[in-house]
Design a protein around this motif. Structure first.
Motif, mmCIF file in Angstrom:
data_model
loop_
_atom_site.group_PDB
_atom_site.id
_atom_site.type_symbol
_atom_site.label_atom_id
_atom_site.label_comp_id
_atom_site.label_asym_id
_atom_site.label_seq_id
_atom_site.Cartn_x
_atom_site.Cartn_y
_atom_site.Cartn_z
ATOM 1 N N ARG A 45 0.835 -1.206 0.000
ATOM 2 C CA ARG A 45 0.000 0.000 0.000
ATOM 3 C C ARG A 45 0.869 1.254 0.000
ATOM 4 O O ARG A 45 0.581 2.216 -0.705
ATOM 5 C CB ARG A 45 -0.929 -0.006 1.223
ATOM 6 N N TRP A 46 1.913 1.239 0.818
ATOM 7 C CA TRP A 46 2.814 2.382 0.854
ATOM 8 C C TRP A 46 3.513 2.586 -0.489
ATOM 9 O O TRP A 46 3.626 3.713 -0.983
ATOM 10 C CB TRP A 46 3.850 2.189 1.964
ATOM 11 N N LEU A 47 3.968 1.498 -1.084
ATOM 12 C CA LEU A 47 4.651 1.599 -2.373
ATOM 13 C C LEU A 47 3.699 2.125 -3.438
ATOM 14 O O LEU A 47 4.081 2.954 -4.276
ATOM 15 C CB LEU A 47 5.212 0.231 -2.787
ATOM 16 N N PHE A 48 2.458 1.658 -3.403
ATOM 17 C CA PHE A 48 1.450 2.158 -4.341
ATOM 18 C C PHE A 48 1.297 3.670 -4.189
ATOM 19 O O PHE A 48 1.226 4.400 -5.178
ATOM 20 C CB PHE A 48 0.110 1.467 -4.078
ATOM 21 N N GLY A 49 1.245 4.147 -2.964
ATOM 22 C CA GLY A 49 1.136 5.584 -2.722
ATOM 23 C C GLY A 49 2.327 6.352 -3.256
ATOM 24 O O GLY A 49 2.172 7.433 -3.851
ATOM 25 N N PHE A 50 3.533 5.801 -3.075
ATOM 26 C CA PHE A 50 4.745 6.459 -3.580
ATOM 27 C C PHE A 50 4.742 6.529 -5.113
ATOM 28 O O PHE A 50 5.152 7.532 -5.700
ATOM 29 C CB PHE A 50 5.993 5.717 -3.096
ATOM 30 N N ILE A 51 4.275 5.446 -5.746
ATOM 31 C CA ILE A 51 4.216 5.434 -7.214
ATOM 32 C C ILE A 51 3.252 6.505 -7.710
ATOM 33 O O ILE A 51 3.552 7.249 -8.650
ATOM 34 C CB ILE A 51 3.796 4.045 -7.737
#
Length: 447
Positions: free
Chosen positions: A138-144
């Protein structure tokens, strides 16, 4: 003695530490990778910095995944892994066959895509595919979304030539690439992720109405970047994403065709505003393909697709000469001019033809197997939910993946965009559920 100590330390590495290490590397890539092109604008140094950065990340991911393999004995039983091995092996054979080791292995300074860079893409895929912890995903999705959102917003500012921004001569979104057609893949990836989260996360009621408004605002920014790229390629990706949305909705109990219709309305509003502010430039680009076909009298006319039809014809003539192993990476050149006035192109304006022409049949065949190995389970995760361990991230990645491979039929892979696609491929990778016990353990560990 020293070796046994190292092995003992490796054996003590926990799954949580592996997941944290993978997340840290992937987050670093997402947040840092584009910066070089904004620092050294339109300069070859940016390509060199990005290539070195990817190679260092590749070594880091290989070390982390190597530890996981040593401790968990990761099996190579999936088709995607074998397809990537095939691409690597046959890609290396192509380099040896053509004898140009510098361009083949390292790539030239201009394009910067040698075999070692391609392998770094594959490492990104494996790293993302093994990122199983839901919180990290979820965090990585937000960063992308944050990174691609910045790229989209900057592209809009470029399109309107906002003062004090870095511009090109033409009014088009370009950075962090060197061509608006290359840039066009960015908003397609961005919008795919946004479509996915709105359709398959917001529906669960896990987020507030305020957050939904933010996601829809980002969708409109993505549309603005699409139109600002001044490229027909974005419409290929968008059309296929909408068709996929409509197709998948047929398998849902609670249909959300109203949300899809809202997406269309938002596009119409953004398109109208951009066309008005640009003096009709957006409308001119939208109907450019239709006008070219009318002028030629056939869809197969040489000028159709801004000359792509002619380029594809010449590429198809070139492929039989080295059909098995290609002409070599960064060595592709065709002449679309005349004997009196030659006009050279260094790319096929089609990722699949480019791959076949440069690396040969076995590489492109392996690549197609890889794409289908993701596409089929990627669709099934929506249809047979109980059989696949998926989340909203893998569902959103499916739309980004599908939009990219569609626009790739009229575009080529470039250093600035391709790593994001391979990252999305890794996030899309879904596994079949093993049994109830494994599911329970997965929920308890968060992996």
């Amino acid at each position: 003695m020293g070796k046994s100590v190292i092995l003992k330390k490796i054996e003590k590495v926990t799954e949580e530490q592996i997941q944290t290490a993978l997340f840290a590397g992937l987050a670093l890539f997402v947040l840092v990778f584009p910066l070089a092109k904004y620092i050294w604008t339109y300069h070859v140094r940016a390509n060199q910095v990005q290539e070195i950065f990817l190679i260092l990340l590749m070594l880091y991911f290989l070390a982390v995944l190597g530890i996981e393999y040593r401790n968990k004995k990761i099996p190579l039983r999936n088709i995607a892994a074998w397809a990537i091995i095939g691409m690597t092996v046959f890609g290396f054979i192509s380099c040896v066959w053509n004898g140009d080791y510098v361009n083949g292995i390292y790539g030239d300074d201009f394009q910067g895509e040698g075999l070692i860079t391609l392998v770094s893409y594959y490492a990104l895929f494996f790293a993302a595919a093994h990122l199983k912890k839901k919180e990290y995903r979820r965090w990585l999705f937000g960063f992308i979304c944050l990174s691609l959102g910045f790229i989209a917003l900057y592209g809009i500012l470029q399109f309107f030539h906002v003062p004090f921004m870095i511009h090109n001569v033409i009014k088009a979104a370009i950075l962090p690439t060197r061509n608006q057609n290359y840039y066009a893949a960015f908003p397609v990836l961005f919008l795919g992720l946004l479509f996915g989260i709105i359709l398959y996360e917001e529906a669960k009621g896990n987020t507030s109405g305020k957050n939904m408004i933010i996601w829809h605002v980002l969708v409109m920014i993505g549309y603005g970047a699409c139109i600002g790229s001044d490229s027909m390629l974005v419409y290929i990706g968008l059309i296929m994403q909408f068709l996929l949305m409509i197709f998948l909705e047929c398998f849902r109990k609670e249909k959300r065709f109203g949300t899809i219709f809202l997406f269309l309305v938002e596009f119409a509003v953004v398109f109208g505003i951009f066309d008005l502010l640009s003096g009709g430039q957006a409308n001119e680009e939208l109907f450019s393909l239709t006008n070219q076909i009318k002028q030629e009298g056939t869809i197969l006319g040489d000028s159709v697709g801004s000359g792509r039809m002619k380029i594809w014809k010449e590429t198809l003539k070139l492929i039989p000469k080295d059909w098995a192993f290609g002409c070599g990476l960064d060595k592709f050149v065709i002449d679309c001019g005349t004997a009196e006035a030659p006009y050279l192109y260094s790319d096929a304006h089609n990722e699949y033809l480019q791959m076949w022409a440069e690396q040969g049949f076995f590489v492109v065949a392996s690549y197609l197997v890889f794409l289908f190995s993701l596409f089929i389970p990627g669709c099934l995760q929506f249809i047979k939910k109980e059989e696949y361990d998926s989340d909203f991230v893998s569902k959103a990645a499916m739309f980004a993946f599908f939009g990219y491979i569609a626009q790739a039929f009229a575009n080529i892979r470039v250093l600035q965009v391709a790593p994001y696609f391979w990252l999305c491929c890794g996030l899309l990778y879904v596994r079949k559920r093993q049994n109830k016990k494994n599911e329970k353990e997965s929920e308890e560990t968060g992996c």
